[in-house]
Design a protein around this motif. Sequence first.
Motif, PDB file in Angstrom:
ATOM      1  N   ASP A  92      35.796  13.117  33.745  1.00 34.15           N
ATOM      2  CA  ASP A  92      35.059  14.389  33.703  1.00 34.15           C
ATOM      3  C   ASP A  92      33.580  14.068  33.513  1.00 34.15           C
ATOM      4  O   ASP A  92      33.119  13.833  32.401  1.00 34.15           O
ATOM      5  CB  ASP A  92      35.578  15.256  32.550  1.00 34.15           C
ATOM      6  N   HIS A  93      32.839  14.066  34.611  1.00 36.70           N
ATOM      7  CA  HIS A  93      31.489  13.501  34.593  1.00 36.70           C
ATOM      8  C   HIS A  93      30.374  14.499  34.282  1.00 36.70           C
ATOM      9  O   HIS A  93      29.343  14.116  33.730  1.00 36.70           O
ATOM     10  CB  HIS A  93      31.198  12.828  35.935  1.00 36.70           C
ATOM     11  N   VAL A  94      30.561  15.766  34.659  1.00 38.65           N
ATOM     12  CA  VAL A  94      29.494  16.751  34.446  1.00 38.65           C
ATOM     13  C   VAL A  94      30.108  18.071  33.987  1.00 38.65           C
ATOM     14  O   VAL A  94      31.106  18.531  34.547  1.00 38.65           O
ATOM     15  CB  VAL A  94      28.681  16.999  35.737  1.00 38.65           C
ATOM     16  N   ASP A  95      29.508  18.683  32.959  1.00 43.38           N
ATOM     17  CA  ASP A  95      29.895  20.016  32.502  1.00 43.38           C
ATOM     18  C   ASP A  95      28.726  20.971  32.698  1.00 43.38           C
ATOM     19  O   ASP A  95      27.582  20.663  32.311  1.00 43.38           O
ATOM     20  CB  ASP A  95      30.254  20.012  31.014  1.00 43.38           C
ATOM     21  N   PHE A  96      29.018  22.141  33.275  1.00 40.99           N
ATOM     22  CA  PHE A  96      28.051  23.231  33.342  1.00 40.99           C
ATOM     23  C   PHE A  96      28.541  24.287  32.359  1.00 40.99           C
ATOM     24  O   PHE A  96      29.607  24.881  32.550  1.00 40.99           O
ATOM     25  CB  PHE A  96      27.963  23.802  34.754  1.00 40.99           C
ATOM     26  N   VAL A  97      27.769  24.498  31.295  1.00 38.63           N
ATOM     27  CA  VAL A  97      28.175  25.414  30.233  1.00 38.63           C
ATOM     28  C   VAL A  97      27.371  26.700  30.370  1.00 38.63           C
ATOM     29  O   VAL A  97      26.139  26.676  30.501  1.00 38.63           O
ATOM     30  CB  VAL A  97      27.939  24.788  28.845  1.00 38.63           C
ATOM     31  N   PHE A  98      28.084  27.834  30.332  1.00 37.88           N
ATOM     32  CA  PHE A  98      27.429  29.127  30.486  1.00 37.88           C
ATOM     33  C   PHE A  98      27.288  29.823  29.141  1.00 37.88           C
ATOM     34  O   PHE A  98      27.883  29.408  28.137  1.00 37.88           O
ATOM     35  CB  PHE A  98      28.215  29.986  31.477  1.00 37.88           C
ATOM     36  N   ASP A 100      28.423  32.435  27.853  1.00 39.50           N
ATOM     37  CA  ASP A 100      29.630  32.938  27.194  1.00 39.50           C
ATOM     38  C   ASP A 100      30.605  31.816  26.854  1.00 39.50           C
ATOM     39  O   ASP A 100      31.766  32.070  26.530  1.00 39.50           O
ATOM     40  CB  ASP A 100      30.312  33.994  28.062  1.00 39.50           C
ATOM     41  N   ASP A 101      30.127  30.565  26.977  1.00 38.80           N
ATOM     42  CA  ASP A 101      30.897  29.342  26.680  1.00 38.80           C
ATOM     43  C   ASP A 101      31.936  28.984  27.741  1.00 38.80           C
ATOM     44  O   ASP A 101      32.749  28.077  27.536  1.00 38.80           O
ATOM     45  CB  ASP A 101      31.569  29.409  25.300  1.00 38.80           C
ATOM     46  N   THR A 102      31.916  29.679  28.884  1.00 40.62           N
ATOM     47  CA  THR A 102      32.711  29.220  30.025  1.00 40.62           C
ATOM     48  C   THR A 102      32.175  27.860  30.451  1.00 40.62           C
ATOM     49  O   THR A 102      30.960  27.649  30.497  1.00 40.62           O
ATOM     50  CB  THR A 102      32.598  30.201  31.206  1.00 40.62           C
ATOM     51  N   VAL A 103      33.068  26.938  30.763  1.00 39.68           N
ATOM     52  CA  VAL A 103      32.665  25.600  31.189  1.00 39.68           C
ATOM     53  C   VAL A 103      33.198  25.320  32.592  1.00 39.68           C
ATOM     54  O   VAL A 103      34.401  25.464  32.844  1.00 39.68           O
ATOM     55  CB  VAL A 103      33.186  24.514  30.221  1.00 39.68           C
ATOM     56  N   LEU A 104      32.301  24.954  33.488  1.00 36.36           N
ATOM     57  CA  LEU A 104      32.685  24.472  34.815  1.00 36.36           C
ATOM     58  C   LEU A 104      32.587  22.958  34.770  1.00 36.36           C
ATOM     59  O   LEU A 104      31.510  22.398  34.569  1.00 36.36           O
ATOM     60  CB  LEU A 104      31.751  25.023  35.893  1.00 36.36           C
ATOM     61  N   ARG A 105      33.719  22.286  34.941  1.00 34.84           N
ATOM     62  CA  ARG A 105      33.795  20.831  34.749  1.00 34.84           C
ATOM     63  C   ARG A 105      34.012  20.124  36.080  1.00 34.84           C
ATOM     64  O   ARG A 105      34.920  20.461  36.832  1.00 34.84           O
ATOM     65  CB  ARG A 105      34.914  20.509  33.766  1.00 34.84           C
ATOM     66  N   PHE A 106      33.160  19.132  36.354  1.00 34.02           N
ATOM     67  CA  PHE A 106      33.243  18.331  37.577  1.00 34.02           C
ATOM     68  C   PHE A 106      33.958  17.024  37.260  1.00 34.02           C
ATOM     69  O   PHE A 106      33.474  16.222  36.456  1.00 34.02           O
ATOM     70  CB  PHE A 106      31.844  18.050  38.122  1.00 34.02           C
ATOM     71  N   ASN A 107      35.105  16.829  37.890  1.00 28.37           N
ATOM     72  CA  ASN A 107      35.922  15.633  37.687  1.00 28.37           C
ATOM     73  C   ASN A 107      35.960  14.837  38.979  1.00 28.37           C
ATOM     74  O   ASN A 107      36.164  15.402  40.053  1.00 28.37           O
ATOM     75  CB  ASN A 107      37.342  16.044  37.271  1.00 28.37           C
ATOM     76  N   ASP A 108      35.777  13.520  38.893  1.00 26.08           N
ATOM     77  CA  ASP A 108      35.761  12.703  40.106  1.00 26.08           C
ATOM     78  C   ASP A 108      36.182  11.274  39.759  1.00 26.08           C
ATOM     79  O   ASP A 108      35.373  10.457  39.337  1.00 26.08           O
ATOM     80  CB  ASP A 108      34.362  12.721  40.722  1.00 26.08           C
ATOM     81  N   GLN A 109      37.441  10.997  39.960  1.00 22.04           N
ATOM     82  CA  GLN A 109      37.989   9.698  39.581  1.00 22.04           C
ATOM     83  C   GLN A 109      37.328   8.546  40.321  1.00 22.04           C
ATOM     84  O   GLN A 109      37.036   7.504  39.744  1.00 22.04           O
ATOM     85  CB  GLN A 109      39.499   9.681  39.834  1.00 22.04           C
ATOM     86  N   ARG A 110      37.075   8.727  41.613  1.00 20.26           N
ATOM     87  CA  ARG A 110      36.531   7.621  42.412  1.00 20.26           C
ATOM     88  C   ARG A 110      35.007   7.609  42.490  1.00 20.26           C
ATOM     89  O   ARG A 110      34.411   6.695  43.044  1.00 20.26           O
ATOM     90  CB  ARG A 110      37.123   7.667  43.822  1.00 20.26           C
ATOM     91  N   LYS A 111      34.397   8.654  41.968  1.00 17.86           N
ATOM     92  CA  LYS A 111      32.929   8.750  41.899  1.00 17.86           C
ATOM     93  C   LYS A 111      32.255   8.702  43.273  1.00 17.86           C
ATOM     94  O   LYS A 111      31.183   8.122  43.432  1.00 17.86           O
ATOM     95  CB  LYS A 111      32.354   7.667  40.971  1.00 17.86           C
ATOM     96  N   PHE A 112      32.891   9.319  44.277  1.00 21.93           N
ATOM     97  CA  PHE A 112      32.285   9.443  45.602  1.00 21.93           C
ATOM     98  C   PHE A 112      31.705  10.838  45.826  1.00 21.93           C
ATOM     99  O   PHE A 112      31.241  11.149  46.914  1.00 21.93           O
ATOM    100  CB  PHE A 112      33.312   9.150  46.698  1.00 21.93           C
ATOM    101  N   GLY A 113      31.780  11.682  44.812  1.00 22.44           N
ATOM    102  CA  GLY A 113      31.258  13.037  44.938  1.00 22.44           C
ATOM    103  C   GLY A 113      29.757  13.093  44.703  1.00 22.44           C
ATOM    104  O   GLY A 113      29.089  12.061  44.581  1.00 22.44           O
ATOM    105  N   ALA A 114      29.231  14.315  44.621  1.00 21.40           N
ATOM    106  CA  ALA A 114      27.786  14.472  44.453  1.00 21.40           C
ATOM    107  C   ALA A 114      27.477  15.745  43.683  1.00 21.40           C
ATOM    108  O   ALA A 114      28.159  16.765  43.833  1.00 21.40           O
ATOM    109  CB  ALA A 114      27.094  14.512  45.813  1.00 21.40           C
ATOM    110  N   VAL A 115      26.439  15.668  42.846  1.00 20.63           N
ATOM    111  CA  VAL A 115      25.874  16.816  42.145  1.00 20.63           C
ATOM    112  C   VAL A 115      24.367  16.710  42.341  1.00 20.63           C
ATOM    113  O   VAL A 115      23.696  15.913  41.676  1.00 20.63           O
ATOM    114  CB  VAL A 115      26.235  16.824  40.655  1.00 20.63           C
ATOM    115  N   LEU A 116      23.856  17.484  43.287  1.00 21.63           N
ATOM    116  CA  LEU A 116      22.443  17.400  43.661  1.00 21.63           C
ATOM    117  C   LEU A 116      21.752  18.738  43.415  1.00 21.63           C
ATOM    118  O   LEU A 116      22.393  19.777  43.301  1.00 21.63           O
ATOM    119  CB  LEU A 116      22.316  17.003  45.139  1.00 21.63           C
ATOM    120  N   TRP A 117      20.430  18.713  43.371  1.00 24.30           N
ATOM    121  CA  TRP A 117      19.632  19.914  43.129  1.00 24.30           C
ATOM    122  C   TRP A 117      18.506  19.975  44.141  1.00 24.30           C
ATOM    123  O   TRP A 117      17.858  18.963  44.445  1.00 24.30           O
ATOM    124  CB  TRP A 117      19.060  19.893  41.718  1.00 24.30           C
TER     125      TRP A 117
END
Length: 271
Positions: A92-98, A100-117
């Motif tokens: 579980d590499h990245v958490d986006f916390v809102f 109201d405490d809702t958490v969107l969690r980015f999981n990537d076992q092989r680490k081939f994904g991306a989180v860009l801005w």
Amino acid sequence: MPELPEVETSRRGIAPHILGKTFKAVEVREPRLRWPVSAEICAVLPGQTLRSVERRGKYLLLGAETGTLILHLGMSGNLRITAPDQLPGKHDHVDFVFADDTVLRFNDQRKFGAVLWTSADPLQHPLLAELGPEPLSAEFDAAYLQRRAGQRSACIKSLIMDSHIVVGVGNIYASESLFLAGVLPTRAAGSLQTAEFERLAAAIKTVLGKAIEQGGTTLRDFTNAEGKPGYFKQALAVYGRGGEPCRTCAEPVRHLKIGQRASYYCGRCQC
């Protein structure tokens, strides 16, 4: 690898939980994905409202007030809505916390994904700017497909898997669409007739539409926002069924490699 139906399933799963909410914090536990996680998101996102949750091809676009998060699930990634007190796992590499405490969690076992801005138009980002039309859009039809095929000698399966031609027709869905259309995957793209392009364009829309309805295809890793698998695997006509009887004619399903990718077809139904 998550393809268009799996990414669309993820989009539909997370949107109701986060759309319109305000980011409170971003926690990056592992920035070393396919491309480094954008360092600025921890500073710029808190306080911003999430205005949109869209998809372009296999990319998710989370639009905030001053820019857009571009997310890619890579080969084994997933997004989940979790409780604030749920401890993160190893991948579980990245958490986006809102707020109201809702958490969107980015999981990537092989680490081939991306989180860009990006603060610019996300559709003009280098990863998205040259993508072909969406297969479920009116822009993608038989006439378009025939025009792009032209006189090409490349096989039709490779053509419809080319994201510059049309996005999201991954390996599984290409095999299934060609079966439904009755077209051999090894046929030269330029050799298809108008009626065959019509059947193939319609088949691509049908197969992808049904896959989305059933939550995508889980062969190994994919789960949706609630941690559940996709069920389209049970409806696969040929993919992964090499040597098994065709569901239509009972002829053994054949298997070969096209462009280093496993391809499945029925020699009797597809001719």
